[in-house]
Structures are given as structure tokens and as C-alpha cells.
Design a protein around this motif. Structure first.
Motif, mmCIF file in Angstrom:
data_model
loop_
_atom_site.group_PDB
_atom_site.id
_atom_site.type_symbol
_atom_site.label_atom_id
_atom_site.label_comp_id
_atom_site.label_asym_id
_atom_site.label_seq_id
_atom_site.Cartn_x
_atom_site.Cartn_y
_atom_site.Cartn_z
ATOM 1 N N LEU A 155 0.831 -1.203 0.000
ATOM 2 C CA LEU A 155 0.000 0.000 0.000
ATOM 3 C C LEU A 155 0.867 1.254 0.000
ATOM 4 O O LEU A 155 0.600 2.205 -0.745
ATOM 5 C CB LEU A 155 -0.921 -0.008 1.220
ATOM 6 C CG LEU A 155 -1.939 1.130 1.322
ATOM 7 C CD1 LEU A 155 -2.841 1.166 0.087
ATOM 8 C CD2 LEU A 155 -2.786 0.969 2.584
ATOM 9 N N ALA A 156 1.919 1.257 0.811
ATOM 10 C CA ALA A 156 2.839 2.392 0.842
ATOM 11 C C ALA A 156 3.517 2.574 -0.509
ATOM 12 O O ALA A 156 3.679 3.699 -1.002
ATOM 13 C CB ALA A 156 3.887 2.170 1.939
ATOM 14 N N GLU A 157 3.904 1.479 -1.134
ATOM 15 C CA GLU A 157 4.542 1.496 -2.449
ATOM 16 C C GLU A 157 3.596 2.083 -3.494
ATOM 17 O O GLU A 157 4.000 2.885 -4.349
ATOM 18 C CB GLU A 157 4.930 0.070 -2.823
ATOM 19 C CG GLU A 157 5.725 -0.093 -4.097
ATOM 20 C CD GLU A 157 6.090 -1.552 -4.325
ATOM 21 O OE1 GLU A 157 7.257 -1.839 -4.595
ATOM 22 O OE2 GLU A 157 5.187 -2.419 -4.235
ATOM 23 N N LEU A 158 2.326 1.711 -3.416
ATOM 24 C CA LEU A 158 1.324 2.206 -4.355
ATOM 25 C C LEU A 158 1.136 3.719 -4.233
ATOM 26 O O LEU A 158 1.139 4.448 -5.229
ATOM 27 C CB LEU A 158 -0.008 1.496 -4.091
ATOM 28 C CG LEU A 158 -1.195 1.935 -4.939
ATOM 29 C CD1 LEU A 158 -1.003 1.550 -6.398
ATOM 30 C CD2 LEU A 158 -2.490 1.324 -4.390
ATOM 31 N N ILE A 159 0.996 4.202 -2.997
ATOM 32 C CA ILE A 159 0.768 5.631 -2.782
ATOM 33 C C ILE A 159 2.004 6.435 -3.150
ATOM 34 O O ILE A 159 1.909 7.509 -3.767
ATOM 35 C CB ILE A 159 0.351 5.882 -1.322
ATOM 36 C CG1 ILE A 159 -1.028 5.269 -1.071
ATOM 37 C CG2 ILE A 159 0.326 7.380 -1.014
ATOM 38 C CD1 ILE A 159 -1.503 5.348 0.353
ATOM 39 N N GLY A 193 8.712 13.333 1.905
ATOM 40 C CA GLY A 193 8.528 12.199 2.803
ATOM 41 C C GLY A 193 7.640 11.120 2.207
ATOM 42 O O GLY A 193 7.793 9.934 2.529
ATOM 43 N N LEU A 194 6.730 11.508 1.300
ATOM 44 C CA LEU A 194 5.859 10.533 0.654
ATOM 45 C C LEU A 194 6.605 9.691 -0.374
ATOM 46 O O LEU A 194 6.194 8.569 -0.671
ATOM 47 C CB LEU A 194 4.692 11.247 -0.040
ATOM 48 C CG LEU A 194 3.667 11.960 0.837
ATOM 49 C CD1 LEU A 194 2.632 12.663 -0.043
ATOM 50 C CD2 LEU A 194 2.982 10.994 1.784
ATOM 51 N N GLN A 235 -9.529 9.985 6.910
ATOM 52 C CA GLN A 235 -8.859 11.271 6.717
ATOM 53 C C GLN A 235 -9.039 11.800 5.294
ATOM 54 O O GLN A 235 -9.193 13.011 5.085
ATOM 55 C CB GLN A 235 -7.374 11.144 7.046
ATOM 56 C CG GLN A 235 -7.101 10.905 8.518
ATOM 57 C CD GLN A 235 -5.678 11.275 8.903
ATOM 58 O OE1 GLN A 235 -5.099 12.214 8.394
ATOM 59 N NE2 GLN A 235 -5.105 10.503 9.820
ATOM 60 N N ALA A 236 -9.002 10.912 4.315
ATOM 61 C CA ALA A 236 -9.071 11.351 2.922
ATOM 62 C C ALA A 236 -10.482 11.735 2.489
ATOM 63 O O ALA A 236 -10.653 12.646 1.669
ATOM 64 C CB ALA A 236 -8.536 10.257 2.007
ATOM 65 N N LEU A 237 -11.499 11.056 3.043
ATOM 66 C CA LEU A 237 -12.857 11.221 2.538
ATOM 67 C C LEU A 237 -13.829 11.889 3.504
ATOM 68 O O LEU A 237 -14.851 12.431 3.071
ATOM 69 C CB LEU A 237 -13.435 9.850 2.140
ATOM 70 C CG LEU A 237 -12.592 9.008 1.183
ATOM 71 C CD1 LEU A 237 -13.292 7.691 0.888
ATOM 72 C CD2 LEU A 237 -12.282 9.755 -0.107
ATOM 73 N N ALA A 296 6.842 6.340 6.316
ATOM 74 C CA ALA A 296 6.682 5.926 7.710
ATOM 75 C C ALA A 296 5.271 5.406 7.964
ATOM 76 O O ALA A 296 4.294 5.901 7.377
ATOM 77 C CB ALA A 296 6.985 7.101 8.637
ATOM 78 N N ASP A 297 5.153 4.418 8.863
ATOM 79 C CA ASP A 297 3.849 3.819 9.157
ATOM 80 C C ASP A 297 2.841 4.859 9.611
ATOM 81 O O ASP A 297 1.673 4.832 9.206
ATOM 82 C CB ASP A 297 4.001 2.750 10.243
ATOM 83 C CG ASP A 297 4.808 1.554 9.770
ATOM 84 O OD1 ASP A 297 5.093 1.478 8.553
ATOM 85 O OD2 ASP A 297 5.164 0.699 10.611
ATOM 86 N N GLU A 298 3.277 5.782 10.474
ATOM 87 C CA GLU A 298 2.358 6.784 11.003
ATOM 88 C C GLU A 298 1.942 7.810 9.938
ATOM 89 O O GLU A 298 0.910 8.471 10.074
ATOM 90 C CB GLU A 298 2.966 7.500 12.210
ATOM 91 C CG GLU A 298 4.254 8.243 11.939
ATOM 92 C CD GLU A 298 5.503 7.377 12.109
ATOM 93 O OE1 GLU A 298 6.591 7.947 12.261
ATOM 94 O OE2 GLU A 298 5.361 6.142 12.102
ATOM 95 N N VAL A 299 2.743 7.930 8.877
ATOM 96 C CA VAL A 299 2.420 8.858 7.786
ATOM 97 C C VAL A 299 1.476 8.198 6.784
ATOM 98 O O VAL A 299 0.669 8.873 6.145
ATOM 99 C CB VAL A 299 3.709 9.326 7.075
ATOM 100 C CG1 VAL A 299 3.384 10.204 5.871
ATOM 101 C CG2 VAL A 299 4.609 10.075 8.043
ATOM 102 N N LEU A 300 1.546 6.897 6.669
ATOM 103 C CA LEU A 300 0.756 6.174 5.683
ATOM 104 C C LEU A 300 -0.738 6.446 5.842
ATOM 105 O O LEU A 300 -1.461 6.611 4.855
ATOM 106 C CB LEU A 300 1.040 4.675 5.780
ATOM 107 C CG LEU A 300 0.304 3.756 4.796
ATOM 108 C CD1 LEU A 300 0.588 4.164 3.357
ATOM 109 C CD2 LEU A 300 0.695 2.308 5.042
ATOM 110 N N VAL A 301 -1.207 6.491 7.075
ATOM 111 C CA VAL A 301 -2.632 6.702 7.332
ATOM 112 C C VAL A 301 -3.117 8.027 6.750
ATOM 113 O O VAL A 301 -4.221 8.125 6.229
ATOM 114 C CB VAL A 301 -2.923 6.639 8.850
ATOM 115 C CG1 VAL A 301 -4.364 7.028 9.140
ATOM 116 C CG2 VAL A 301 -2.638 5.249 9.390
ATOM 117 N N SER A 302 -2.292 9.045 6.807
ATOM 118 C CA SER A 302 -2.692 10.376 6.345
ATOM 119 C C SER A 302 -2.156 10.704 4.949
ATOM 120 O O SER A 302 -2.324 11.828 4.475
ATOM 121 C CB SER A 302 -2.213 11.443 7.333
ATOM 122 O OG SER A 302 -0.802 11.398 7.473
ATOM 123 N N ALA A 303 -1.521 9.742 4.279
ATOM 124 C CA ALA A 303 -0.840 10.019 3.012
ATOM 125 C C ALA A 303 -1.789 10.496 1.915
ATOM 126 O O ALA A 303 -1.471 11.433 1.169
ATOM 127 C CB ALA A 303 -0.090 8.765 2.551
#
Length: 256
Positions: free
Chosen positions: A113-117, A143-144, A211-213, A155-162
Motif C-alpha cells: 500500500l505504501a509502495e502504491l501511494i 517524505g511521501l 482522513q481522505a474522505l 513511515a507507518d504513522e504517515v501512511l494513514v494520512s498520506a
């Protein structure tokens, strides 16, 4: 004798079909219907092979800033001059397909998922030097897309808000709200259920989509597609103007 068009077997990219002269059944009425029946977040659930990905690709090429407008020449949507002038090529678009977000454990799927974003963020490399962004914004963008030892280092904590962060940066750069398109959103949850890390993945997807929607002032609208609506531990709790359009809904039956 007229030359027969090629059949686009296995091709899901709208631009490739149009540019290479493949046979295409005009589904551009979908754009009008989507805008007329306005919903901030729209979820279309259909079985596999119902044209979900191709329709999402079509939406991207219609709305995205810098896309080739000639792709729609001769199609039904081009006859609606007023709508095209108002919406075509006017928005930054984030387009993600979750179809390959899977793994035998949560860590592997989380990295997919991180790789995709990160890969989608790299399409907007100009953000790293945009004069519309502050130095902090530029740093957040970097950072993204950061890479360490051959792997994306999101970072894991950044992924949620990416997703929310990327939509914010695009909106600030263009001065226009962002459209988010998420194809096969349910695949990570299905794979997680099969491999025993469903709770962890539900938590991650709920946080990301929340967060996104839900609380995203930089969102114009979003479209999600998938085979199923996840309902047991709803990842859509609290969404306003959220529309679920299943196979039993006849409003878009000619477009899928």
C-alpha cells in the motif's frame, strides 16, 4: 468495406483504447450522471469484469489537469459543451487501484500500500519545488516519495494520512480541490481476511479513508469501486453524502 476495429481484450486504460483505435462502447454518459446525481463520496459495487477499472480510467482522463482532451472527440460527453468547459481538465486527480495490495502478513500488505501511494505521488514530482507550497509542505511531499536502501521509506504513522496529505498539496499547488479515485478498494480487506490480519488492515484502511474522505477540506469528490461493500466493521462510519450504488441500483445500469 470498412476496417474492423480491434477488440481491447485485457486493456483497462482509457487512453490506450482511444489512441490505439480499439473498439470502445461509449460510456461517457457516466460522467454526466455522476455530476448530475451529486455525491461527495460514491461507491460502486459490481462483480468482476463489469468495466469498473475502465470507467475509473475514463474519469481520470476527463477531469485531470493536463490530460488529452482529444481522447473524448466524437464521444457523447463531447456534445455537452457547457459541462466540458466547466469540468474537463480542471482538477488534480489521485487515481489508485488497490488490486495488488496483498500479502501473507500485514507487514507485506502494508508495504504494498505504501509502495502504491508513493508511486502515485511520484507522478507529481513538481510538488517538491512548487512555489505555491511552503518549505514544510515540500518536505512533507518528499517524505511521501523517499527511498531508503531500494525501498520506499514511507513511515507507518504517515501512511494513514498520506492520501489526505497528497490531496492537500495538489490542491494548494493548483488552487483547486482534488478528485480521488480508488479502484478495487476492497481487495486489501479480502486478502487480509484470507490470511489472518483482517483487524489490522481494517484499522489502516478505516484511518486512511477517514482522513481522505471524511474530514478533507481539499476533496472535490471521490469515487470508489469494488466487488463488495465492507459492512461488518464499517470503514465508512460518519461519512456525509455517502452514496452506495450496487448492482441492484438502476441509475448507472447502462454504464457498467
Amino acid at each position: 468495406m470498412t476496417e474492423s476495429l480491434k477488440l481491447p481484450v485485457g486493456i483497462e486504460d482509457f487512453a490506450e483504447i482511444r489512441q490505439a483505435g480499439f473498439y470502445y462502447v461509449d460510456k461517457t454518459k457516466f460522467i454526466e450522471q455522476l455530476l448530475d446525481g451529486w455525491g461527495k463520496v460514491n461507491l460502486f459495487t459490481r462483480p468482476r469484469r463489469f468495466g469498473k477499472t475502465l470507467n475509473m480510467s475514463m474519469l481520470r482522463y476527463f477531469f485531470e489537469i493536463g490530460a488529452d482532451a482529444s481522447l473524448f472527440d466524437g464521444l457523447q460527453i463531447a456534445k455537452n459543451k457547457k459541462l466540458c468547459e466547466e469540468y474537463q481538465g480542471k482538477y488534480p486527480v489521485i487515481f489508485l487501484s488497490f488490486k495488488n495490495v496483498e500479502g501473507l502478513n500485514f507487514a507485506d500488505a502494508q508495504y504494498r500500500l505504501a509502495e502504491l501511494i508513493a508511486g502515485e505521488a511520484e507522478r507529481f514530482a513538481f510538488l517538491a519545488q512548487s512555489d505555491k507550497l511552503t518549505e514544510n509542505d515540500q518536505s512533507l511531499y518528499c517524505g511521501l516519495t523517499a527511498v531508503r536502501e531500494g525501498r520506499y521509506a514511507l513511515a507507518d504513522e504517515v501512511l494513514v494520512s498520506a492520501l489526505q496529505l497528497l490531496s492537500k498539496l495538489l490542491s494548494k499547488h493548483y488552487g483547486q480541490k482534488t478528485i480521488i479515485l480508488l479502484d478495487e478498494y476492497d481487495v486489501p480487506l479480502d486478502k487480509a481476511f484470507q490470511n489472518g490480519y483482517y483487524k489490522e488492515m481494517v484499522s489502516l484502511i478505516r484511518g486512511m479513508l477517514g482522513q481522505a474522505l471524511k474530514t478533507n477540506e481539499f476533496l472535490q469528490f471521490a469515487v470508489l469501486t469494488g466487488c463488495l461493500r465492507v459492512s461488518k466493521e464499517s470503514i465508512f462510519t460518519g461519512l456525509n453524502n455517502f452514496k452506495v450504488l450496487s448492482i441492484t441500483d438502476n441509475r448507472f445500469d447502462e454504464q457498467f
